[in-house]
Design a protein around this motif. Structure first.
Motif, PDB file in Angstrom:
ATOM      1  N   LEU A   1     -45.763  54.772  48.054  1.00  0.00           N
ATOM      2  CA  LEU A   1     -45.999  54.669  46.613  1.00  0.00           C
ATOM      3  C   LEU A   1     -47.488  54.785  46.323  1.00  0.00           C
ATOM      4  CD1 LEU A   1     -45.165  54.100  43.673  1.00  0.00           C
ATOM      5  CD2 LEU A   1     -45.325  51.656  44.211  1.00  0.00           C
ATOM      6  N   GLU A   2     -47.836  55.795  45.536  1.00  0.00           N
ATOM      7  CA  GLU A   2     -49.215  55.990  45.077  1.00  0.00           C
ATOM      8  C   GLU A   2     -49.302  55.542  43.632  1.00  0.00           C
ATOM      9  OE1 GLU A   2     -52.314  59.683  44.093  1.00  0.00           O
ATOM     10  OE2 GLU A   2     -50.435  60.072  45.131  1.00  0.00           O
ATOM     11  N   PHE A   3     -50.246  54.656  43.328  1.00  0.00           N
ATOM     12  CA  PHE A   3     -50.447  54.277  41.925  1.00  0.00           C
ATOM     13  C   PHE A   3     -51.900  54.518  41.538  1.00  0.00           C
ATOM     14  CE2 PHE A   3     -49.540  50.629  44.675  1.00  0.00           C
ATOM     15  CZ  PHE A   3     -50.779  50.009  44.759  1.00  0.00           C
ATOM     16  N   VAL A   4     -52.051  55.084  40.351  1.00  0.00           N
ATOM     17  CA  VAL A   4     -53.370  55.430  39.821  1.00  0.00           C
ATOM     18  C   VAL A   4     -53.558  54.659  38.525  1.00  0.00           C
ATOM     19  CG1 VAL A   4     -54.785  57.292  38.887  1.00  0.00           C
ATOM     20  CG2 VAL A   4     -53.374  57.698  40.914  1.00  0.00           C
ATOM     21  N   GLY A   5     -54.647  53.923  38.434  1.00  0.00           N
ATOM     22  CA  GLY A   5     -54.889  53.082  37.277  1.00  0.00           C
ATOM     23  C   GLY A   5     -55.363  53.869  36.065  1.00  0.00           C
ATOM     24  N   TYR A   6     -55.190  53.264  34.916  1.00  0.00           N
ATOM     25  CA  TYR A   6     -55.656  53.871  33.665  1.00  0.00           C
ATOM     26  C   TYR A   6     -55.919  52.766  32.657  1.00  0.00           C
ATOM     27  CZ  TYR A   6     -50.892  53.084  31.908  1.00  0.00           C
ATOM     28  OH  TYR A   6     -49.699  52.509  31.525  1.00  0.00           O
ATOM     29  N   ASP A   7     -56.516  53.142  31.530  1.00  0.00           N
ATOM     30  CA  ASP A   7     -56.827  52.205  30.460  1.00  0.00           C
ATOM     31  C   ASP A   7     -55.822  52.399  29.334  1.00  0.00           C
ATOM     32  OD1 ASP A   7     -57.843  50.649  28.443  1.00  0.00           O
ATOM     33  OD2 ASP A   7     -59.868  51.464  28.538  1.00  0.00           O
ATOM     34  N   PRO A   8     -54.964  51.410  29.054  1.00  0.00           N
ATOM     35  CA  PRO A   8     -53.991  51.558  27.975  1.00  0.00           C
ATOM     36  C   PRO A   8     -54.633  51.814  26.613  1.00  0.00           C
ATOM     37  CG  PRO A   8     -53.488  49.629  29.307  1.00  0.00           C
ATOM     38  CD  PRO A   8     -54.831  50.108  29.731  1.00  0.00           C
ATOM     39  N   GLU A   9     -55.920  51.445  26.495  1.00  0.00           N
ATOM     40  CA  GLU A   9     -56.636  51.658  25.233  1.00  0.00           C
ATOM     41  C   GLU A   9     -57.254  53.055  25.137  1.00  0.00           C
ATOM     42  OE1 GLU A   9     -56.369  49.328  22.927  1.00  0.00           O
ATOM     43  OE2 GLU A   9     -55.204  48.176  24.400  1.00  0.00           O
ATOM     44  N   GLY A  10     -57.067  53.857  26.173  1.00  0.00           N
ATOM     45  CA  GLY A  10     -57.557  55.229  26.130  1.00  0.00           C
ATOM     46  C   GLY A  10     -58.970  55.423  26.628  1.00  0.00           C
ATOM     47  N   GLY A  11     -59.547  54.436  27.287  1.00  0.00           N
ATOM     48  CA  GLY A  11     -60.907  54.562  27.803  1.00  0.00           C
ATOM     49  C   GLY A  11     -60.993  55.534  28.961  1.00  0.00           C
ATOM     50  N   ASP A  12     -62.203  55.907  29.316  1.00  0.00           N
ATOM     51  CA  ASP A  12     -62.463  56.869  30.377  1.00  0.00           C
ATOM     52  C   ASP A  12     -62.339  56.188  31.737  1.00  0.00           C
ATOM     53  OD1 ASP A  12     -63.367  58.812  32.097  1.00  0.00           O
ATOM     54  OD2 ASP A  12     -65.443  58.780  31.389  1.00  0.00           O
ATOM     55  N   GLU A  13     -61.361  56.606  32.532  1.00  0.00           N
ATOM     56  CA  GLU A  13     -61.147  55.975  33.833  1.00  0.00           C
ATOM     57  C   GLU A  13     -62.280  56.250  34.823  1.00  0.00           C
ATOM     58  OE1 GLU A  13     -58.522  57.673  32.332  1.00  0.00           O
ATOM     59  OE2 GLU A  13     -57.376  55.886  31.761  1.00  0.00           O
TER      60      GLU A  13
ATOM     61  N   LYS B   1     -63.306  47.019  35.226  1.00  0.00           N
ATOM     62  CA  LYS B   1     -61.909  46.557  35.220  1.00  0.00           C
ATOM     63  C   LYS B   1     -61.144  46.986  36.474  1.00  0.00           C
ATOM     64  CE  LYS B   1     -61.726  47.343  30.190  1.00  0.00           C
ATOM     65  NZ  LYS B   1     -61.098  48.186  29.138  1.00  0.00           N
ATOM     66  N   LYS B   2     -61.651  47.992  37.152  1.00  0.00           N
ATOM     67  CA  LYS B   2     -60.888  48.637  38.219  1.00  0.00           C
ATOM     68  C   LYS B   2     -60.458  47.689  39.342  1.00  0.00           C
ATOM     69  CE  LYS B   2     -60.798  52.878  40.955  1.00  0.00           C
ATOM     70  NZ  LYS B   2     -61.534  54.078  41.390  1.00  0.00           N
ATOM     71  N   PRO B   3     -61.301  46.768  39.809  1.00  0.00           N
ATOM     72  CA  PRO B   3     -60.833  45.878  40.884  1.00  0.00           C
ATOM     73  C   PRO B   3     -59.568  45.109  40.517  1.00  0.00           C
ATOM     74  CG  PRO B   3     -63.214  45.724  40.653  1.00  0.00           C
ATOM     75  CD  PRO B   3     -62.728  46.532  39.486  1.00  0.00           C
ATOM     76  N   ALA B   4     -59.480  44.635  39.278  1.00  0.00           N
ATOM     77  CA  ALA B   4     -58.300  43.889  38.850  1.00  0.00           C
ATOM     78  C   ALA B   4     -57.084  44.800  38.706  1.00  0.00           C
ATOM     79  CB  ALA B   4     -58.573  43.176  37.527  1.00  0.00           C
ATOM     80  N   VAL B   5     -57.313  46.030  38.254  1.00  0.00           N
ATOM     81  CA  VAL B   5     -56.214  46.992  38.105  1.00  0.00           C
ATOM     82  C   VAL B   5     -55.640  47.338  39.477  1.00  0.00           C
ATOM     83  CG1 VAL B   5     -55.623  49.345  37.409  1.00  0.00           C
ATOM     84  CG2 VAL B   5     -57.094  47.944  35.944  1.00  0.00           C
ATOM     85  N   VAL B   6     -56.514  47.662  40.431  1.00  0.00           N
ATOM     86  CA  VAL B   6     -56.059  48.049  41.770  1.00  0.00           C
ATOM     87  C   VAL B   6     -55.426  46.861  42.491  1.00  0.00           C
ATOM     88  CG1 VAL B   6     -56.786  48.900  44.036  1.00  0.00           C
ATOM     89  CG2 VAL B   6     -57.728  49.923  41.950  1.00  0.00           C
ATOM     90  N   GLY B   7     -56.092  45.721  42.477  1.00  0.00           N
ATOM     91  CA  GLY B   7     -55.561  44.549  43.171  1.00  0.00           C
ATOM     92  C   GLY B   7     -54.233  44.082  42.601  1.00  0.00           C
ATOM     93  N   GLY B   8     -54.127  44.045  41.280  1.00  0.00           N
ATOM     94  CA  GLY B   8     -52.876  43.625  40.667  1.00  0.00           C
ATOM     95  C   GLY B   8     -51.726  44.562  40.974  1.00  0.00           C
TER      96      GLY B   8
END
Length: 342
Positions: free
Chosen positions: A167-179, A187-194
């Motif tokens: 399973l590959e997961f790629v994070g994004y910003d639900p508010e439309g921000g630039d990843e 925010k990325k550490p929390a997105v990846v870790g979670g």
């Protein structure tokens, strides 16, 4: 302790790894993004990029890189001819998802290929099934509930056919921000870790997590690729690596996410220096994306020449960073695949 692996899954995982039990895999399952890039390189519309162009690019990459890789990830749409020319010692992963996501509604919801099943992929010689999911723990609960159920169904299908599930997961910003920007870097550490924590749960039946580097070194002070805007210092970045790893109850490997070979290999060195127990890589564009203009201007023979020079250098730069990687079977409490199967 994760779900016990079956003999079929163990044998297939062995086929995807090097002699140390580390996954040193190349990735060439890009579709929509590759069409766009080839079109730009050839000066034509994306829609005018032919099936032949897609296939011959993938064939060149597979032919040249797989002697230096433990496996290759391809797609069943244009990648099967590339699977046929891969090095005989290289294992095969095949993608199950449609390229892209549903952009008619929020949440980047995924699709599976409509005329493909896990059975089909296994019959094509796959040693593992891979899906990509755009995911963040900070999305609406109703949207993530749909994604969780989707992953569960695929996991169950892989169990039924006794084949590993990557399973590959790629994070994004639900508010439309630039990843790729500064705010998301924080925010990325929390997105990846979670995400790693969520999909380590047994009911998904994921065998290997394919994850992003939890920090963006472009915003990490002390990195060679640091751009000057600081989201974290080196020691703080190391801690983000460790915290994400501690949340994983499955073997995990790092994807390259389109960054340069320089940034990717530096990220892997930081992971090793932080003492992170990653089990390898599944690396695509950081090895071959600079060959796209060569292909666009001069064709497949020129691409192969470029791959034999710079592409091989790029993949060997990545392989050099895997000396400290952890064998995948250690996550399952074993010292070898044979011990795990006993």
């Amino acid at each position: 302790m994760p779900n016990r692996l079956t003999p079929g899954k163990i044998e297939n995982l062995k086929a995807l790894t090097n002699d140390r039990g580390v996954i040193a895999a190349a990735a060439m399952d890009q579709r929509g993004s590759l069409k766009k890039a080839i079109g730009a390189a050839k000066g034509i519309d994306r829609g005018d990029v032919t099936d032949e162009m897609m296939t011959e690019f993938k064939v060149a990459v597979s032919k040249v890189l797989t002697p230096h890789a433990s496996a290759i990830l391809l797609d069943p749409q244009w990648g099967l001819p590339a699977a046929e020319v891969r090095d005989p010692h290289a294992g095969l992963l095949l993608s199950y998802e449609e390229s892209g996501y549903d952009n008619t509604q929020p949440g980047r919801l995924p699709f599976l290929l409509p005329d493909i099943s896990v059975r089909n992929l296994k019959e094509e010689g796959a040693n593992a099934v891979k899906i990509l999911l755009y995911y963040t723990p900070f999305e609406q609960e109703s949207i993530n509930a749909r994604k969780h159920a989707w992953v569960e169904r695929i996991g169950a299908e892989c169990v039924a056919h006794d084949i590993p599930f990557f399973l590959e997961f790629v994070g994004y910003d639900p508010e439309g921000g630039d990843e790729k920007g500064f705010e998301f870097a924080k925010k990325k550490p929390a997105v990846v870790g979670g995400s790693m924590q969520e999909f380590s749960k047994d009911h998904y039946h994921v065998d290997v997590l394919k994850v992003e580097i939890p920090v963006n070194l472009a915003f990490a002070e002390g990195a060679g690729v640091f751009t000057g805007q600081k989201a974290y210092g080196k020691e703080e970045a190391f801690e983000h690596f460790r915290q994400a790893a501690e949340l994983a109850a499955r073997p995990f490997i790092y994807l390259s996410a389109g960054v340069s070979n320089e940034q990717y290999t530096e990220s892997l060195r930081w992971a090793a220096e932080a003492g992170v127990n990653f089990s390898g890589v599944l690396c695509g564009r950081a090895t071959w994306k600079e060959g796209i203009p060569v292909y666009g201007q001069d064709g497949p023979a020129a691409l192969e020449d470029w791959m034999r020079d710079q592409g091989v250098k790029n993949i060997n730069n990545v392989n050099d960073c895997l000396q400290e990687a952890t064998p995948w079977f250690h996550f399952y409490g074993a010292g070898s695949p044979e011990e795990l199967a006993a």
